[in-house]
Design an enzyme around this catalytic site. Sequence first.
Site, PDB file in Angstrom:
ATOM      1  CG  ASP A  19      32.321   4.226  23.718  1.00 46.41           C
ATOM      2  OD1 ASP A  19      31.647   3.426  24.461  1.00 46.41           O
ATOM      3  OD2 ASP A  19      33.316   4.701  24.059  1.00 46.41           O
ATOM      4  CG  ASP A  21      35.006   7.863  29.482  1.00 43.57           C
ATOM      5  OD1 ASP A  21      34.882   9.007  29.389  1.00 43.57           O
ATOM      6  OD2 ASP A  21      36.017   7.259  29.889  1.00 43.57           O
TER       7      ASP A  21
END
Length: 335
Positions: A19, A21
């Site tokens: 992932d 952010d």
Amino acid sequence: MLGPSPVPLTSAYDLAMLDLDGVVYISGSAVAGAPEALSAARAAGLRLAFITNNASRPPETVARQLTGLGVPADATDVVTSAQAAARVLRQRLGDGARVVCLGAAGLREALAAETLVPVGAEDDAAAVATGYGPEIPWRDIMRAAVRIRDGLWWVASNTDMSIPTDYGTAPGHGVLVDTLRRFTGVEPVVAGKPARPLLDETVRRVGGRRPLMVGDRLDTDIAGAHNSGLDSLLVLTGVTGLPELLSARPNERPTYLSPDLGGLGIAHPAPEPAGETTRLGGWTARIDGGRAVVEGAGDVADWWRVVAVAGWRHLDATGTPATAEGLHAPVIYAL
């Protein structure tokens, strides 16, 4: 419960699906130590894929941002929920199908790349695809809503209720999905985490026989790994803190836990239950009167692991999460 890995995760897995952010960057800046940790993981032979629920940006844009932050990436290393949604649509509709595109450039380009034809809200189409797009006119949303209610098939890129912006946390695409769902009474097919298509699409595009999901969110990254039957690593550089960790239900619990991405390059011991306590590496945790208590000394990562497992044991036994009242977590130092 947390699983052990007697060898570094770079040896146990051949693909890390990261992932972005809260894991690789925060608010446009690299997480401290992330570029170095990812460079070391690549040097150890681990393939990296960067995955995002954000359907608005094409992979080339994401790759340029990562490279500028010191994490070299090509467009082929990036997989978006828009690409996963386009794949779902093409698998059902076939080449050349016309799809109402209610989203930004990332979604339009993903549809075209799958030989689908993105069209407007009033045009003849076989389906509707929705994704985050701050410039979508309300008239198009209204028209698409009526068409979905009347039977047009709907694929949503993701259901994220919020997104980080320069001016604070703002409504995400999930708010639009919820609005359309309530108006139409229709449940969309969802492509992004925690649904399975994005992770499946990542493995299909990037390859990997032993993939590992790496994220900072329990309800999307870790739940998505569970839904896909994959192991996961939770890092604590994003949104998950003690309250969220202690409240994690079984499908939101990671296989491994680390303060940061340095956890890719190390072995992972598992905490050991011992009666009412849980022990690991000099730390002992227990739940006393509904409060988490940790005593001892040792590695910061082991502190988090032992309190997590103690909290999960309590939650499973009582149905009520322990609180972190009065518990002071050790500082997580950057790599």
